[in-house]
Design an enzyme around this catalytic site. Structure first.
Site, PDB file in Angstrom:
ATOM      1  CB  THR A  56      -1.659 -12.940 -33.196  1.00 32.08           C
ATOM      2  OG1 THR A  56      -0.838 -13.519 -32.186  1.00 32.08           O
ATOM      3  CG2 THR A  56      -0.902 -12.868 -34.498  1.00 32.08           C
ATOM      4  CG  HIS A  61       8.228  -9.413 -32.520  1.00 30.73           C
ATOM      5  ND1 HIS A  61       7.819 -10.702 -32.788  1.00 30.73           N
ATOM      6  CD2 HIS A  61       9.251  -9.519 -31.625  1.00 30.73           C
ATOM      7  CE1 HIS A  61       8.574 -11.542 -32.098  1.00 30.73           C
ATOM      8  NE2 HIS A  61       9.448 -10.852 -31.380  1.00 30.73           N
TER       9      HIS A  61
HETATM   10  P1  ADP Z   1       2.549 -12.859 -32.355  1.00 35.66           P
HETATM   11  O1  ADP Z   1       3.119 -11.696 -33.148  1.00 35.66           O
HETATM   12  O2  ADP Z   1       1.330 -12.443 -31.588  1.00 35.66           O
HETATM   13  O3  ADP Z   1       3.585 -13.546 -31.506  1.00 35.66           O
HETATM   14  P2  ADP Z   1       2.706 -15.207 -34.076  1.00 35.66           P
HETATM   15  O4  ADP Z   1       4.063 -15.466 -33.507  1.00 35.66           O
HETATM   16  O5  ADP Z   1       1.701 -16.295 -34.047  1.00 35.66           O
HETATM   17  O6  ADP Z   1       2.034 -13.919 -33.421  1.00 35.66           O
HETATM   18  O7  ADP Z   1       2.879 -14.747 -35.589  1.00 35.66           O
HETATM   19  C1  ADP Z   1       3.897 -13.874 -35.959  1.00 35.66           C
HETATM   20  C2  ADP Z   1       3.359 -12.817 -36.892  1.00 35.66           C
HETATM   21  O8  ADP Z   1       2.935 -13.444 -38.108  1.00 35.66           O
HETATM   22  C3  ADP Z   1       2.126 -12.068 -36.413  1.00 35.66           C
HETATM   23  O9  ADP Z   1       2.436 -11.001 -35.560  1.00 35.66           O
HETATM   24  C4  ADP Z   1       1.500 -11.606 -37.717  1.00 35.66           C
HETATM   25  O10 ADP Z   1       2.071 -10.370 -38.147  1.00 35.66           O
HETATM   26  C5  ADP Z   1       1.910 -12.691 -38.709  1.00 35.66           C
HETATM   27  N1  ADP Z   1       0.850 -13.647 -39.042  1.00 35.66           N
HETATM   28  C6  ADP Z   1       0.361 -14.648 -38.269  1.00 35.66           C
HETATM   29  N2  ADP Z   1      -0.578 -15.354 -38.944  1.00 35.66           N
HETATM   30  C7  ADP Z   1      -0.668 -14.794 -40.172  1.00 35.66           C
HETATM   31  C8  ADP Z   1      -1.444 -15.051 -41.347  1.00 35.66           C
HETATM   32  N3  ADP Z   1      -2.336 -16.009 -41.418  1.00 35.66           N
HETATM   33  N4  ADP Z   1      -1.251 -14.242 -42.398  1.00 35.66           N
HETATM   34  C9  ADP Z   1      -0.374 -13.249 -42.378  1.00 35.66           C
HETATM   35  N5  ADP Z   1       0.382 -12.951 -41.324  1.00 35.66           N
HETATM   36  C10 ADP Z   1       0.248 -13.709 -40.226  1.00 35.66           C
HETATM   37 MG    MG Z   2       5.217 -14.776 -31.943  1.00 38.24          MG
END
Ligand code: ADP
Ligand code: MG
Length: 192
Positions: free
Chosen positions: A125, A159
């Protein structure tokens, strides 16, 4: 056989990386079965990032805290709270803004283990932690610290559904059944 949702986020589209990102998935042997360039509405963004999935937002808050800890960043000083639930809620607001901030390329990718494979190809991520060879690792560098200092979402290009259940919820949000196309790729036989 699984189907998973991929959304090239506004930073990916604006940087002209849509083709490269989809191409990396196709090269592995995964099949593009739907795709469109669209501007997400606020309603779609709200459904895509459902407020009622409390555990999801708390988990994102927890991952953020872990990341801060490794960087020596004080969450209280940066965000005014160290509560993972509160941080998750803040991230959700930034995400709603981010995903609707410009055109995105939504796609459905199909193949054996498609959900896990796309996650592997996408990378961690946090782009500054994603391995070279992954989409995020090769093409971006953002971190929670950079993003949260600017009070915005992490710009990580795409995403990808996190689980098969997530994919089953997300695909119909973005596509009607008629938009999912059935066809055979010429290399499918070789991979059977
Ligand atoms: P992924 O996209 O890898 O599935 P998550 O589902 O954990 O990741 O998070 C969703 C989205 O939230 C991430 O792709 C990222 O764009 C955003 N994100 C996650 N943590 C943070 C943070 N601390 N600050 C800002 N954006 C975040
Ligand atoms: Mg996710």
């Amino acid at each position: 056989m699984e189907q998973t949702l991929v959304v090239v986020k506004p930073d990916g589209v604006a940087r002209g990386l849509t083709g490269q990102i989809i191409s990396r998935l196709e090269k592995v042997g995964l099949k593009l079965v739907a795709g469109k360039l669209i501007q997400a509405t606020k309603e779609l963004a709200e459904k895509h990032y459902p407020a009622e999935r409390g555990e999801l937002w708390e988990g994102i808050g927890q991952k953020t805290l872990k990341n801060y800890q490794s960087l020596g960043v004080d969450p209280q000083a940066l965000l005014g709270t160290a509560d993972p639930k509160e941080i998750g809620k803040m991230v959700r607001v930034w995400l709603l803004e981010y995903i609707a901030s410009g055109p995105v390329f939504a796609a459905v990718i199909e193949g054996p283990h498609a959900v896990e494979l796309v996650r592997k190809l996408a990378g961690n991520t946090l782009p500054f932690l994603s391995a070279p060879g992954t989409i995020r690792g090769d093409l971006s560098f953002d971190s929670a610290y950079l993003a949260n200092t600017a009070k915005r979402a992490i710009k990580n290009l795409l995403h990808a559904s996190g689980t098969l259940d997530e994919a089953k919820y997300e695909v119909p949000l973005w596509f009607t059944p008629e938009e999912l196309v059935k066809y055979e790729r010429t290399d499918e036989k070789a991979m059977r």
